[in-house]
Design a protein around this motif. Structure first.
Motif, PDB file in Angstrom:
ATOM      1  N   ARG A  15      17.156 -12.709  -0.963  1.00  0.00           N
ATOM      2  CA  ARG A  15      16.105 -11.753  -1.289  1.00  0.00           C
ATOM      3  C   ARG A  15      14.731 -12.437  -1.309  1.00  0.00           C
ATOM      4  O   ARG A  15      14.624 -13.662  -1.391  1.00  0.00           O
ATOM      5  CB  ARG A  15      16.352 -11.083  -2.648  1.00  0.00           C
TER       6      ARG A  15
ATOM      7  N   GLN B 151      14.775  -2.699   0.335  1.00  0.00           N
ATOM      8  CA  GLN B 151      14.851  -2.471  -1.117  1.00  0.00           C
ATOM      9  C   GLN B 151      13.802  -1.428  -1.507  1.00  0.00           C
ATOM     10  O   GLN B 151      12.661  -1.487  -1.061  1.00  0.00           O
ATOM     11  CB  GLN B 151      14.603  -3.784  -1.860  1.00  0.00           C
TER      12      GLN B 151
ATOM     13  N   ALA C  66      12.065  -0.226  -8.509  1.00  0.00           N
ATOM     14  CA  ALA C  66      12.130   0.661  -9.675  1.00  0.00           C
ATOM     15  C   ALA C  66      10.915   1.592  -9.748  1.00  0.00           C
ATOM     16  O   ALA C  66      11.039   2.781 -10.042  1.00  0.00           O
ATOM     17  CB  ALA C  66      12.215  -0.188 -10.935  1.00  0.00           C
ATOM     18  N   ARG C  67       9.739   1.041  -9.443  1.00  0.00           N
ATOM     19  CA  ARG C  67       8.511   1.833  -9.555  1.00  0.00           C
ATOM     20  C   ARG C  67       8.404   2.910  -8.486  1.00  0.00           C
ATOM     21  O   ARG C  67       7.554   3.781  -8.543  1.00  0.00           O
ATOM     22  CB  ARG C  67       7.287   0.915  -9.529  1.00  0.00           C
TER      23      ARG C  67
ATOM     24  N   LYS D  98      16.794   0.746  -6.435  1.00  0.00           N
ATOM     25  CA  LYS D  98      16.789   0.333  -7.838  1.00  0.00           C
ATOM     26  C   LYS D  98      16.537   1.518  -8.753  1.00  0.00           C
ATOM     27  O   LYS D  98      15.800   2.450  -8.397  1.00  0.00           O
ATOM     28  CB  LYS D  98      15.739  -0.736  -8.037  1.00  0.00           C
TER      29      LYS D  98
ATOM     30  N   ARG E  51      18.823  -2.097 -13.016  1.00  0.00           N
ATOM     31  CA  ARG E  51      17.910  -3.221 -13.270  1.00  0.00           C
ATOM     32  C   ARG E  51      17.263  -3.132 -14.642  1.00  0.00           C
ATOM     33  O   ARG E  51      16.217  -3.712 -14.898  1.00  0.00           O
ATOM     34  CB  ARG E  51      16.874  -3.357 -12.163  1.00  0.00           C
TER      35      ARG E  51
HETATM   36  C1  PEP Z   1      12.108  -6.946  -7.400  1.00  0.00           C
HETATM   37  O1  PEP Z   1      13.345  -6.935  -7.304  1.00  0.00           O
HETATM   38  O2  PEP Z   1      11.393  -7.705  -6.763  1.00  0.00           O
HETATM   39  C2  PEP Z   1      11.459  -5.990  -8.313  1.00  0.00           C
HETATM   40  C3  PEP Z   1      10.135  -5.837  -8.327  1.00  0.00           C
HETATM   41  O3  PEP Z   1      12.308  -5.359  -9.132  1.00  0.00           O
HETATM   42  P1  PEP Z   1      12.156  -3.921  -9.847  1.00  0.00           P
HETATM   43  O4  PEP Z   1      11.700  -2.963  -8.802  1.00  0.00           O
HETATM   44  O5  PEP Z   1      13.569  -3.657 -10.312  1.00  0.00           O
HETATM   45  O6  PEP Z   1      11.200  -4.105 -10.977  1.00  0.00           O
END
Ligand code: PEP
Ligand code: MN
Length: 358
Positions: A150, A206, A209-210, A231, A261
């Motif tokens: 990642r 990916q 979360a946001r 996420k 997460r």
């Molecule tokens: C990430 O995995 O780089 C990340 C920003 O995670 P999250 O979106 O879960 O905060």
């Protein structure tokens, strides 16, 4: 009143109960049929105008002895139960639902199978900072026998003044490292317009979360043929999380990995609160693979190992954790990434656990 008469009346009440029962069930069947018809038309099921019309008709024909308000109350309950039935049918009909497809979905990422009962791992830095930085981590991860790497190229940071990522340059670095080390790369995309370009550079998109409810981004990710790691949002319920996955699948892309997460709670001991029970719930309710990101859920290096063990013990298909050659100078998340020595210990300790098969 004689006992005989009383028994007769009671018997009639029993009969009427059964008649009512059969009538409300007959009604329920009709409501379900209407629900299905509306579903195909994409119409929202609750129709206040129609409900008002039904209530008015009932009240106009009410000869008592029940008052109109009582009758209205009783019928509202019947309407509500019908609506719930439609909603239940709708949930079962979701493309991501286990009821729709009982078998596990297995995602093949360059030969690494996620969701087939094996335990998979995604390691790498929070952000892509340079070729050397990513390559150093890739070598360590590969050396341990893992192939999923990642690294964030587009970083959705809380502050606009924090490092925002290298963008396309970061994706190019990831591709170069992936080719050189025969690994697959996962990277967050934050803008729908970048999805088309990203598929040429990365192996898994990916969605962070946001952006879990960035519906245009979900639709764009659903329109390409590339696995998506979705996420859970910072404050998203499991139902919202499942619906976000449905957005992607409804566009045609069924290659989705869910990633718990951590969620925002009042607890300050950890960066977020890892909702460990979300893992078996998501596994039961959907047919999708479920991973746990132990780095962002805890924000604490000392909790990475126990939470990773917990995730695998409870049935997660994989674990994600951040690794950086020199976390102290990392451009993001420097408090929680593992350095290479800690990474080595982390993997060795996991391998020593009876329920970990890696
Ligand atoms: C990430 O995995 O780089 C990340 C920003 O995670 P999250 O979106 O879960 O905060
Ligand atoms: Mn991070």
């Amino acid at each position: 009143m004689s006992n005989e008469k009383l028994d007769q009346l009671r018997k009639r009440v029993d009969e009427l109960n059964l008649e009512l029962l059969s009538l409300i069930n007959e009604r329920a069947l009709l409501v379900q049929e209407i629900g299905k018809a509306k579903e195909t038309q994409g119409v929202y099921r609750y129709d206040p105008v129609r409900e008002r019309h039904m209530l008015d008709l009932i009240k106009e024909n009410n000869d008592g002895p029940f008052e109109n308000s009582t009758v209205e109350h009783i019928f509202k309950q019947i309407f509500k139960a019908g609506l719930e039935l439609q909603e239940d049918d709708h949930r079962k009909a979701l493309l991501v639902s286990r009821k729709k497809k009982p078998d596990n979905t297995v995602i093949d990422v360059k030969g690494v199978k996620i969701g087939d009962g094996s335990q998979q791992f995604v390691f790498g830095p929070c952000s892509v900072e340079s070729y050397e930085q990513v390559a150093t981590v890739a070598a360590a991860v590969k050396e341990k026998g893992f192939r999923l790497l990642r690294g964030g190229a587009y970083k959705p940071r809380t502050s606009p003044y924090d490092f925002q990522g290298l963008g396309l340059e970061g994706l190019k670095i990831l591709k170069r490292v992936a080719d050189e080390y025969d690994m697959a790369v996962i990277s967050e995309i934050v803008h729908p317009n970048d999805i088309e370009t990203a598929v040429d550079y990365i192996d898994v998109i990916q969605i962070g979360a946001r952006n879990m409810q960035n519906f245009e981004l979900l639709k764009a990710a659903g329109a390409v043929n590339k696995p998506v790691l979705l996420k859970r949002g910072l404050s998203a319920t499991i139902e919202e999380f499942i619906n976000a996955a449905e957005y992607i699948m409804s566009q045609g892309n069924g290659q989705i990995i869910l990633c718990e997460r951590g969620i925002r709670t009042y607890e300050k001991a950890t960066r977020n609160t890892l909702d460990i029970s979300a893992v078996p719930i998501l596994k039961q309710e959907t047919h999708l693979p479920v991973m746990v990101d132990v780095t962002h859920s805890t924000g604490r290096r000392d909790l990475l190992l126990p939470t990773a063990k917990a995730a695998l013990a409870i049935g997660a298909d994989g674990v994600m954790a951040e690794v950086h050659p020199d976390p102290a100078v990392a451009l993001s998340d420097n408090a929680q990434q593992m350095d290479l020595k800690q990474f080595d210990e982390f993997v060795n300790s996991l391998r020593a656990s009876s329920f970990v098969h890696i």
